[in-house]
Structure formats: C-alpha cells, structure tokens
Write a protein that holds these residues in place. Structure first.
Motif, mmCIF file in Angstrom:
data_model
loop_
_atom_site.group_PDB
_atom_site.id
_atom_site.type_symbol
_atom_site.label_atom_id
_atom_site.label_comp_id
_atom_site.label_asym_id
_atom_site.label_seq_id
_atom_site.Cartn_x
_atom_site.Cartn_y
_atom_site.Cartn_z
ATOM 1 N N THR A 85 0.852 -1.188 0.000
ATOM 2 C CA THR A 85 0.000 0.000 0.000
ATOM 3 C C THR A 85 0.890 1.242 0.000
ATOM 4 O OG1 THR A 85 -0.035 0.154 2.408
ATOM 5 C CG2 THR A 85 -1.755 -1.211 1.379
ATOM 6 N N GLN A 86 0.277 2.398 -0.095
ATOM 7 C CA GLN A 86 1.030 3.661 -0.038
ATOM 8 C C GLN A 86 1.867 3.743 1.234
ATOM 9 O OE1 GLN A 86 1.612 5.921 -2.383
ATOM 10 N NE2 GLN A 86 0.486 4.481 -3.643
ATOM 11 N N ASP A 87 1.351 3.196 2.332
ATOM 12 C CA ASP A 87 2.087 3.253 3.604
ATOM 13 C C ASP A 87 3.441 2.560 3.500
ATOM 14 O OD1 ASP A 87 0.050 4.686 4.747
ATOM 15 O OD2 ASP A 87 -0.885 2.943 5.700
ATOM 16 N N ASP A 88 3.479 1.451 2.753
ATOM 17 C CA ASP A 88 4.754 0.753 2.574
ATOM 18 C C ASP A 88 5.762 1.666 1.890
ATOM 19 O OD1 ASP A 88 4.115 -1.953 3.559
ATOM 20 O OD2 ASP A 88 2.691 -1.960 1.889
ATOM 21 N N PHE A 89 5.306 2.316 0.820
ATOM 22 C CA PHE A 89 6.223 3.162 0.059
ATOM 23 C C PHE A 89 6.639 4.392 0.858
ATOM 24 C CE2 PHE A 89 3.621 0.975 -3.257
ATOM 25 C CZ PHE A 89 4.599 0.056 -3.588
ATOM 26 N N LYS A 90 5.712 4.920 1.668
ATOM 27 C CA LYS A 90 6.061 6.056 2.540
ATOM 28 C C LYS A 90 7.172 5.648 3.498
ATOM 29 C CE LYS A 90 1.661 8.493 2.581
ATOM 30 N NZ LYS A 90 0.318 8.227 3.100
ATOM 31 N N SER A 91 7.041 4.450 4.036
ATOM 32 C CA SER A 91 8.066 4.020 4.992
ATOM 33 C C SER A 91 9.399 3.764 4.269
ATOM 34 C CB SER A 91 7.578 2.816 5.801
ATOM 35 O OG SER A 91 8.183 1.629 5.381
ATOM 36 N N TRP A 92 9.343 3.309 3.025
ATOM 37 C CA TRP A 92 10.581 3.132 2.256
ATOM 38 C C TRP A 92 11.220 4.486 1.976
ATOM 39 C CZ3 TRP A 92 9.550 -1.078 -2.068
ATOM 40 C CH2 TRP A 92 9.173 -2.267 -1.442
ATOM 41 N N ASN A 93 10.390 5.480 1.688
ATOM 42 C CA ASN A 93 10.914 6.839 1.461
ATOM 43 C C ASN A 93 11.652 7.332 2.702
ATOM 44 O OD1 ASN A 93 9.872 7.009 -1.124
ATOM 45 N ND2 ASN A 93 8.040 8.111 -0.507
ATOM 46 N N LYS A 94 11.031 7.103 3.871
ATOM 47 C CA LYS A 94 11.662 7.510 5.129
ATOM 48 C C LYS A 94 13.003 6.799 5.304
ATOM 49 C CE LYS A 94 7.795 8.849 8.047
ATOM 50 N NZ LYS A 94 6.577 8.032 8.125
ATOM 51 N N ASP A 95 12.994 5.492 5.043
ATOM 52 C CA ASP A 95 14.238 4.725 5.174
ATOM 53 C C ASP A 95 15.300 5.242 4.225
ATOM 54 O OD1 ASP A 95 13.010 3.208 7.092
ATOM 55 O OD2 ASP A 95 12.704 1.459 5.831
ATOM 56 N N ALA A 96 14.897 5.594 3.018
ATOM 57 C CA ALA A 96 15.857 6.082 2.025
ATOM 58 C C ALA A 96 16.483 7.397 2.498
ATOM 59 C CB ALA A 96 15.156 6.287 0.684
ATOM 60 N N GLN A 97 15.685 8.224 3.149
ATOM 61 C CA GLN A 97 16.199 9.509 3.633
ATOM 62 C C GLN A 97 17.074 9.325 4.869
ATOM 63 O OE1 GLN A 97 12.332 11.182 3.879
ATOM 64 N NE2 GLN A 97 12.439 12.158 1.872
ATOM 65 N N LYS A 98 16.739 8.338 5.694
ATOM 66 C CA LYS A 98 17.488 8.089 6.919
ATOM 67 C C LYS A 98 18.920 7.692 6.653
ATOM 68 C CE LYS A 98 14.454 5.578 9.213
ATOM 69 N NZ LYS A 98 13.839 4.520 9.935
ATOM 70 N N LYS A 99 19.131 6.867 5.636
ATOM 71 C CA LYS A 99 20.443 6.241 5.453
ATOM 72 C C LYS A 99 21.444 7.173 4.797
ATOM 73 C CE LYS A 99 18.618 1.605 5.417
ATOM 74 N NZ LYS A 99 18.034 0.576 4.582
ATOM 75 N N GLU A 100 21.090 8.447 4.640
ATOM 76 C CA GLU A 100 22.023 9.409 4.015
ATOM 77 C C GLU A 100 23.293 9.523 4.829
ATOM 78 O OE1 GLU A 100 22.016 10.888 1.124
ATOM 79 O OE2 GLU A 100 20.172 9.807 0.705
#
Length: 129
Positions: free
Chosen positions: A114-129
C-alpha cells in the motif's frame, strides 16, 4: 535420521509438503514478471487453503496470514533495496515504476503493498544518508 534437529526445524515437521515456497513469488516477479508472480501467489494461497482446510478457522487464518507475510517479506527484500537506490539517485521514474509494479500484486484478494509501505521506504531512504 540420526542427526540432531535445529530448534526451528521442528516447526517444519508438522507442515505438509509444499510445492511452493514464499520466495517463489519474488523470484517469478524478478525473472518472469507480474503475471507469473500473481499466478504463483494464487497457487501458494490455494495450497495453504487446501492444506489447512481441516483446521479450525482461526488456525487457517493464522497460517494464511503467515504465508502472505512471508511472500511480502520476500518481495520487499528484493525490491526495497532497488527502490531506495533509485530514490537516492533521484531516479523517480524508477521509484514510480517499482511502486506501480508492486501496487498490482494482490494476494488472496488484497493488495500486498500500500502507499504506507512506500512512505516508509521513502523515510528509510532519507534516513540512510
């Protein structure tokens, strides 16, 4: 057999033999595409339903949920890293195409992602900077 059993293998002994593994869905998706992945998922769900049909409803649902969860984990393990890599490259065409693909996966009548999964992936992508 005479060799000692590992702890987690005991669970498997009670399970009927399966033709499919949850990982078959992500492999089909990676190698053959969406249609193949969907038919594999359908076959897995059908198999679980047949194998658990004699169990109480609650048990059936538990086994089904566990299998669906395993399918989702497998697909996530493959695609989340691709998604995050694309996100970091700012390749939003790629992230969109992954979202489109995964949004089409339905298992047992429900969307797997769902959209929630992708939102959480976006957050993870930003975190690992």
């Amino acid at each position: 057999s005479g060799k000692p059993q590992a702890e987690n293998e005991e669970e498997d002994d009670k399970e009927p033999t399966s033709l499919y593994k949850a990982s078959d869905v992500e492999n089909a998706l990676m190698e053959k595409g969406l249609d193949d992945a969907l038919s594999t998922a359908d076959a897995i769900i059908k198999e679980v339903k047949e194998q658990t049909s004699s169990l109480p409803l609650k048990e059936q649902e538990k086994k089904l949920d566990a299998k669906i969860s395993a399918i989702k984990s497998g697909v996530t393990s493959q695609y989340k890293k691709l998604y995050i890599a694309a996100f970091k490259r700012k390749d939003f065409k790629e992230t969109q195409s992954i979202m489109r693909l995964l949004s089409q996966i339905r298992v047992n009548g429900k969307r797997l992602f769902t959209q929630d999964d992708f939102k959480s992936w976006n957050k993870d992508a930003q975190k690992k900077e």
